[in-house]
Scaffold this motif. Structure first.
Motif, mmCIF file in Angstrom:
data_model
loop_
_atom_site.group_PDB
_atom_site.id
_atom_site.type_symbol
_atom_site.label_atom_id
_atom_site.label_comp_id
_atom_site.label_asym_id
_atom_site.label_seq_id
_atom_site.Cartn_x
_atom_site.Cartn_y
_atom_site.Cartn_z
ATOM 1 N N ARG A 58 0.371 -70.159 54.396
ATOM 2 C CA ARG A 58 -0.019 -70.330 55.879
ATOM 3 C C ARG A 58 -1.327 -70.202 56.199
ATOM 4 O O ARG A 58 -1.882 -70.610 57.081
ATOM 5 C CB ARG A 58 0.575 -69.012 56.571
ATOM 6 N N ASN A 72 0.757 -67.544 60.733
ATOM 7 C CA ASN A 72 -0.158 -66.762 59.808
ATOM 8 C C ASN A 72 -0.138 -65.386 59.799
ATOM 9 O O ASN A 72 0.115 -64.500 58.826
ATOM 10 C CB ASN A 72 -1.617 -67.380 59.483
ATOM 11 N N TYR A 73 -0.243 -64.956 61.027
ATOM 12 C CA TYR A 73 0.067 -63.417 61.419
ATOM 13 C C TYR A 73 1.296 -63.044 61.029
ATOM 14 O O TYR A 73 1.290 -61.525 60.344
ATOM 15 C CB TYR A 73 -0.373 -63.203 63.007
ATOM 16 N N LYS A 130 5.990 -62.961 48.802
ATOM 17 C CA LYS A 130 5.355 -62.762 50.173
ATOM 18 C C LYS A 130 4.011 -63.481 50.135
ATOM 19 O O LYS A 130 3.312 -63.848 51.059
ATOM 20 C CB LYS A 130 5.451 -61.445 50.601
ATOM 21 N N PHE A 131 3.040 -63.005 48.872
ATOM 22 C CA PHE A 131 1.651 -63.468 48.961
ATOM 23 C C PHE A 131 1.638 -65.119 48.825
ATOM 24 O O PHE A 131 0.727 -65.470 49.212
ATOM 25 C CB PHE A 131 1.319 -62.913 47.516
ATOM 26 N N ALA A 180 3.224 -63.898 58.565
ATOM 27 C CA ALA A 180 3.127 -63.741 57.141
ATOM 28 C C ALA A 180 2.332 -62.776 56.645
ATOM 29 O O ALA A 180 2.696 -62.076 55.597
ATOM 30 C CB ALA A 180 2.621 -65.181 56.490
ATOM 31 N N GLU A 181 1.207 -62.377 57.161
ATOM 32 C CA GLU A 181 0.526 -61.149 56.879
ATOM 33 C C GLU A 181 0.983 -59.908 57.137
ATOM 34 O O GLU A 181 0.888 -58.878 56.475
ATOM 35 C CB GLU A 181 -0.920 -61.382 57.749
ATOM 36 N N ARG A 238 -0.071 -60.956 43.118
ATOM 37 C CA ARG A 238 -0.792 -61.888 43.950
ATOM 38 C C ARG A 238 -1.599 -63.097 42.898
ATOM 39 O O ARG A 238 -1.653 -64.095 43.389
ATOM 40 C CB ARG A 238 -1.945 -61.180 44.679
ATOM 41 N N MET A 295 3.363 -59.259 54.746
ATOM 42 C CA MET A 295 2.826 -58.778 53.296
ATOM 43 C C MET A 295 2.308 -57.282 53.491
ATOM 44 O O MET A 295 2.458 -56.465 52.541
ATOM 45 C CB MET A 295 1.666 -59.771 53.159
ATOM 46 N N LYS A 332 3.730 -66.965 50.381
ATOM 47 C CA LYS A 332 3.862 -67.601 51.574
ATOM 48 C C LYS A 332 2.585 -67.258 52.453
ATOM 49 O O LYS A 332 2.087 -68.329 53.432
ATOM 50 C CB LYS A 332 4.830 -66.663 52.406
ATOM 51 N N VAL A 333 1.759 -66.152 52.293
ATOM 52 C CA VAL A 333 0.430 -66.064 52.918
ATOM 53 C C VAL A 333 -0.572 -66.839 52.729
ATOM 54 O O VAL A 333 -1.059 -67.534 53.578
ATOM 55 C CB VAL A 333 -0.019 -64.667 52.571
ATOM 56 N N GLN A 334 -0.338 -67.348 51.423
ATOM 57 C CA GLN A 334 -1.623 -68.550 51.050
ATOM 58 C C GLN A 334 -1.167 -69.693 51.569
ATOM 59 O O GLN A 334 -2.212 -70.412 51.946
ATOM 60 C CB GLN A 334 -1.577 -68.333 49.540
#
Length: 617
Positions: A211, A249-250, A204-205, A252-253, A323, A256, A207-209
């Motif tokens: 995005r 991005n939202y 998940k992290f 993905a956040e 992370r 997480m 993916k966050v990075q």
């Protein structure tokens, strides 16, 4: 780090080895800084040992209070000892954090330096496929995540291990080791939960990075092109486009956050079973078995608090490490990128270039080139010789391949075969990149300037320049008077990309930068398009002396810019359509003649391109 750490760090062998390597960087750093981490470990060991003393003293105070005649002086002594221990613990915690977090900061400095150096070595193809936003996410967010794992993570590992061991021993001595071991019944479930969540957090992290990199790229792109956005009234459509990226991005956040939101409470919930076991069996030991005192029970309760804290730390630590691991994976992906343009690409031997100075002869031999095979060749069967000291201009319509010539000459891209582009009778790939580019003064189309002083921008060269050289270059490019009119003159700070200068001023500043380099080959890549005809005439007149001593390549679409060249090459659909002087090409009445007629009409009568073509017909 103190003021001398920078020089010591630079001279250290392990730093040089670290900078050369691209694998197992975290392990290499930990090994090289083992003594530093050892001291941090010892500081935290002392802190945790002293922290265990406080619950024991608290239990003794309670037992004393339960006596019929409590010794108040003894209680006061215990209180003073607890206060003294707090001061010592504070000092040791400061030293431990300074040592370990300082190591994390050092790792951050080395990684940023390594990352920046890597980016400078990569070829243009990398920057064509990788957005600026993604690169910035790597340089900031990913490195911060790794830094936290190296600094705070190491600190938490020390505290977790030491505090757990010390608390277990203290509880065993206070109550019994049997009861202490019973408290650890939930531990297997805790480990299993952390293992499963760890894999999810890593995925998940990452993916966050990814995005966040897309989001940063979108913002950067719109800020850089704000004039285009506004002039085409695209604010609303760009806002909608941004909302899509921002929403991704939202999402993905949120994913997480959901994982983190469930993970930490679940760790706390599992850890709370330890309290239940202690309250039930510890209470029986006090009331039924009377094997421990009420003070021992209170001390054990404090110990279990100390014990649960490392368990919960493990949850935070695992998230932090995952992370950092995800971010380090993205950084390793960058380090594994290989530049396309390198020395000895074809395993050729070094060439002997006297004083690393080129004479300036350029030869194209049946040169074909394509940026992408799917789109076909941009240049086709180019055959041309440019002798040292000659000024040769390339003209042509948009997409004819003019700027590709300059890209190949400064070797931003390689020719498909050896022997197609020669400089001083040497294949361009045989010339070391540093030597090749050091012998070329290049003025690009985009007029890029750095956010620094005017003096810095004009003197932007590997060789040190004195004030006289910089001033002479400014006079040659017709920017000297403009600089003198500024309040801070040479020390004037330019905004990002020279935003506080006009387009013409930026172009002249870039010309001055290339002239000051004093290279044997000069490339003017359509660099006079933003200046008016009068300024262009002054610049060309000033450059005549410069041109006479160098091989000059002029890429332009204005006849006035190229008409005085020794040779004019007209490109059409990637091929050489015509070659000759201004007069010779006019006599041929081909592509060059047509361009000349159109530009002459525009200059004399202000007739548009469409009307000019109509009159010609």
């Amino acid at each position: 780090m103190n003021g001398n750490d920078g020089s010591k760090m630079k001279d250290s062998k392990w730093v040089r080895d670290f900078e050369k390597s691209n694998d197992k960087l975290v392990l290499r750093f930990l090994k090289a800084n083992g003594v530093r981490y050892l001291f941090g470990f010892l500081f935290f060991a002392a802190v945790n040992l002293l922290q265990v003393v406080t619950p024991r003293l608290t239990g003794d105070i309670i037992d004393e209070l339960y006596k019929q005649n409590p010794d108040l002086s003894l209680i006061a002594k215990f209180a003073i000892v607890i206060f003294a221990l707090s001061i010592v613990i504070m000092g040791l915690q400061f030293l431990g954090r300074l040592t370990v977090l300082g190591a994390g900061t050092l790792f951050d400095v080395l990684m940023r330096r390594k990352l920046f150096r890597k980016l400078l070595t990569l070829s243009m193809n990398f920057f064509h496929k990788k957005s600026i936003g993604d690169i910035m996410a790597l340089s900031v967010n990913d490195l911060n995540a790794v830094n936290r794992a190296i600094g705070h993570g190491a600190m938490m590992v020390s505290n977790t291990i030491i505090l757990a061991v010390v608390s277990i021993v203290a509880m065993g001595e206070t109550m019994s080791y049997k009861l202490t071991l019973m408290i650890f019944i939930p531990l297997p479930l805790l480990v299993f939960t952390m293992y499963k969540f760890g894999m999810v957090i890593n995925r998940k992290f990452r993916k966050v990075q990814d995005r966040f990199g897309e989001l940063s790229g979108k913002v950067q792109e719109n800020i850089a092109g704000i004039r285009v956005v506004k002039s085409f009234v695209r604010e609303e459509s760009e806002q909608k486009s941004f909302e899509k990226v921002n929403r991704a991005n939202y999402d993905a956040e949120v994913e997480m956050a959901l994982v983190n939101g469930l993970f930490m409470p679940l760790i706390s919930f599992i850890s709370s079973f330890c309290y239940l076991i202690l309250i039930y069996f510890g209470g029986r030991s006090v009331i039924v078995d009377q094997s421990i005192s009420i003070g021992d029970f209170v001390a054990a309760t404090s110990y279990i608090t100390l014990l649960i804290r490392p368990m919960q730390m493990l949850g935070r630590l695992l998230g932090m490490v995952q992370r950092g691991k995800a971010s380090m994976g993205r950084i390793y992906d960058l380090f594994e990128e290989k530049p396309d343009i390198v020395d000895h690409k074809f395993n050729q031997n070094d060439v002997d270039i006297k004083d690393n100075k080129l004479k300036g002869k350029i030869e194209f031999k049946k040169l074909n080139f394509a940026y992408n095979e799917k789109n076909g060749d941009v240049l086709k069967d180019i055959n041309l010789v440019i002798n040292p000291g000659e000024t040769v201009a390339f003209m042509g319509t948009v997409g004819s391949g003019k700027s590709t010539v300059s890209n190949l000459l400064i070797r931003l891209f390689d020719t498909p075969e050896r022997g197609q582009l020669l400089i001083d009778d040497m294949d361009i790939a045989d010339i070391p990149l540093k030597t090749l580019r050091g012998n070329i003064g290049y003025i690009p189309q985009d007029n890029f300037l750095f956010s620094d002083t005017i003096r810095y921008n004009i003197g932007f060269s590997p060789d040190e320049m004195n004030d006289e050289q910089i001033e002479e270059a400014a006079k040659t490019s017709d920017i000297y008077d403009t600089i003198m009119d500024l309040p801070d003159q040479w020390e004037t700070m330019l905004g990002e990309k020279g935003v506080n200068l006009s387009g013409g001023q930026k172009q002249r500043m870039c010309i001055a930068r290339a002239v000051a380099k004093n290279a044997p080959i000069m490339i003017f890549d359509d660099c006079l398009s933003a200046v008016d005809m009068e300024t262009e005439s002054r610049i060309l007149k000033s450059l005549k002396d410069v041109q006479s001593k160098r091989t000059c390549i002029i890429i332009a679409h204005r006849i006035s810019t190229v008409k005085d060249s020794d040779k004019i090459v007209v490109l059409h659909k990637g091929r050489v359509a015509e070659v000759g002087t201004h007069e010779e090409l006019l006599e041929k009445q081909g592509y060059y003649y047509k361009s000349y007629r159109i530009q002459l009409l525009e200059q004399q009568y202000g007739v548009g391109l469409k009307d000019a073509k109509g009159e010609k017909k």
